[in-house]
Design a protein around this motif. Sequence first.
Motif, PDB file in Angstrom:
ATOM      1  N   GLU A   1      -7.923  -4.355  -2.810  1.00  0.00           N
ATOM      2  CA  GLU A   1      -8.855  -3.246  -2.633  1.00  0.00           C
ATOM      3  C   GLU A   1     -10.242  -3.500  -3.227  1.00  0.00           C
ATOM      4  O   GLU A   1     -10.384  -4.009  -4.333  1.00  0.00           O
ATOM      5  CB  GLU A   1      -8.260  -1.999  -3.280  1.00  0.00           C
ATOM      6  CG  GLU A   1      -9.053  -0.746  -3.076  1.00  0.00           C
ATOM      7  CD  GLU A   1      -8.331   0.476  -3.639  1.00  0.00           C
ATOM      8  OE1 GLU A   1      -8.354   1.504  -2.953  1.00  0.00           O
ATOM      9  OE2 GLU A   1      -7.752   0.383  -4.733  1.00  0.00           O
TER      10      GLU A   1
ATOM     11  N   GLU B   1       0.813  -1.208   0.000  1.00  0.00           N
ATOM     12  CA  GLU B   1       0.000   0.000   0.000  1.00  0.00           C
ATOM     13  C   GLU B   1       0.854   1.268   0.000  1.00  0.00           C
ATOM     14  O   GLU B   1       0.541   2.240  -0.688  1.00  0.00           O
ATOM     15  CB  GLU B   1      -0.965   0.012   1.183  1.00  0.00           C
ATOM     16  CG  GLU B   1      -1.917   1.180   1.144  1.00  0.00           C
ATOM     17  CD  GLU B   1      -3.056   1.099   2.152  1.00  0.00           C
ATOM     18  OE1 GLU B   1      -3.877   2.024   2.136  1.00  0.00           O
ATOM     19  OE2 GLU B   1      -3.129   0.136   2.938  1.00  0.00           O
TER      20      GLU B   1
ATOM     21  N   HIS C   1      -2.452   2.142  -2.730  1.00  0.00           N
ATOM     22  CA  HIS C   1      -3.717   1.460  -2.432  1.00  0.00           C
ATOM     23  C   HIS C   1      -3.394   0.021  -2.039  1.00  0.00           C
ATOM     24  O   HIS C   1      -2.358  -0.513  -2.424  1.00  0.00           O
ATOM     25  CB  HIS C   1      -4.666   1.483  -3.648  1.00  0.00           C
ATOM     26  CG  HIS C   1      -4.068   0.835  -4.862  1.00  0.00           C
ATOM     27  ND1 HIS C   1      -4.152  -0.521  -5.113  1.00  0.00           N
ATOM     28  CD2 HIS C   1      -3.354   1.361  -5.881  1.00  0.00           C
ATOM     29  CE1 HIS C   1      -3.526  -0.794  -6.247  1.00  0.00           C
ATOM     30  NE2 HIS C   1      -3.030   0.335  -6.724  1.00  0.00           N
ATOM     31  N   PRO C   2      -4.268  -0.623  -1.265  1.00  0.00           N
ATOM     32  CA  PRO C   2      -3.992  -2.004  -0.853  1.00  0.00           C
ATOM     33  C   PRO C   2      -4.158  -2.975  -2.024  1.00  0.00           C
ATOM     34  O   PRO C   2      -4.884  -2.690  -2.982  1.00  0.00           O
ATOM     35  CB  PRO C   2      -5.017  -2.268   0.246  1.00  0.00           C
ATOM     36  CG  PRO C   2      -6.090  -1.263   0.028  1.00  0.00           C
ATOM     37  CD  PRO C   2      -5.478  -0.083  -0.657  1.00  0.00           C
TER      38      PRO C   2
END
Length: 173
Positions: free
Chosen positions: A55, A46, A51-52
Amino acid sequence: MGLAKVVVGKTFTTCGTPDYFAPEMIASTGHNHAVDWWTLGILAYELMAGHPPFESAHPMQIYQKVNKGINKVNFPKKVKGPVEDLVKNLCKKEPSERLAMRKGGATNIRKHSWFNLFEWEKYDNGNMPSPYKPQVSNKKDMANFAARKEDMPPSIPYKDDGSGWDADFATCS
């Protein structure tokens, strides 16, 4: 990440952010500190990608993606090379196969190629200089903090109902 629990063996407690749940937490099969190494892998991804890896706006979709595995994740160009290898080795589906759970423990992470230029001795001794030093003019200087309007909570005007329900509350005045 503000929650901790002392565990001997396994625990079945499920709490936290779905984006960071390890497969064994989702399956409710019991988990140990191997979930922490999974979380480190997700955090590294992340921080690098913005972002993970799994997501989604819906937790159930996140869980489905987690169960498909980290090898199904499309790693962006900036998360290729040694950091991709680190993430994939921290996010192994089988907890005992995660990098720090293997023989050598956390030292395996320190020896990983992504940390080749990291000065562990300076870090350990508290002598590592900060990579970023913000300019602060005084104790009340907020120039380094800027909230965007879309990040602000909605303003809800208060209407006193006149009941006096808050008469015994402490006030600032």
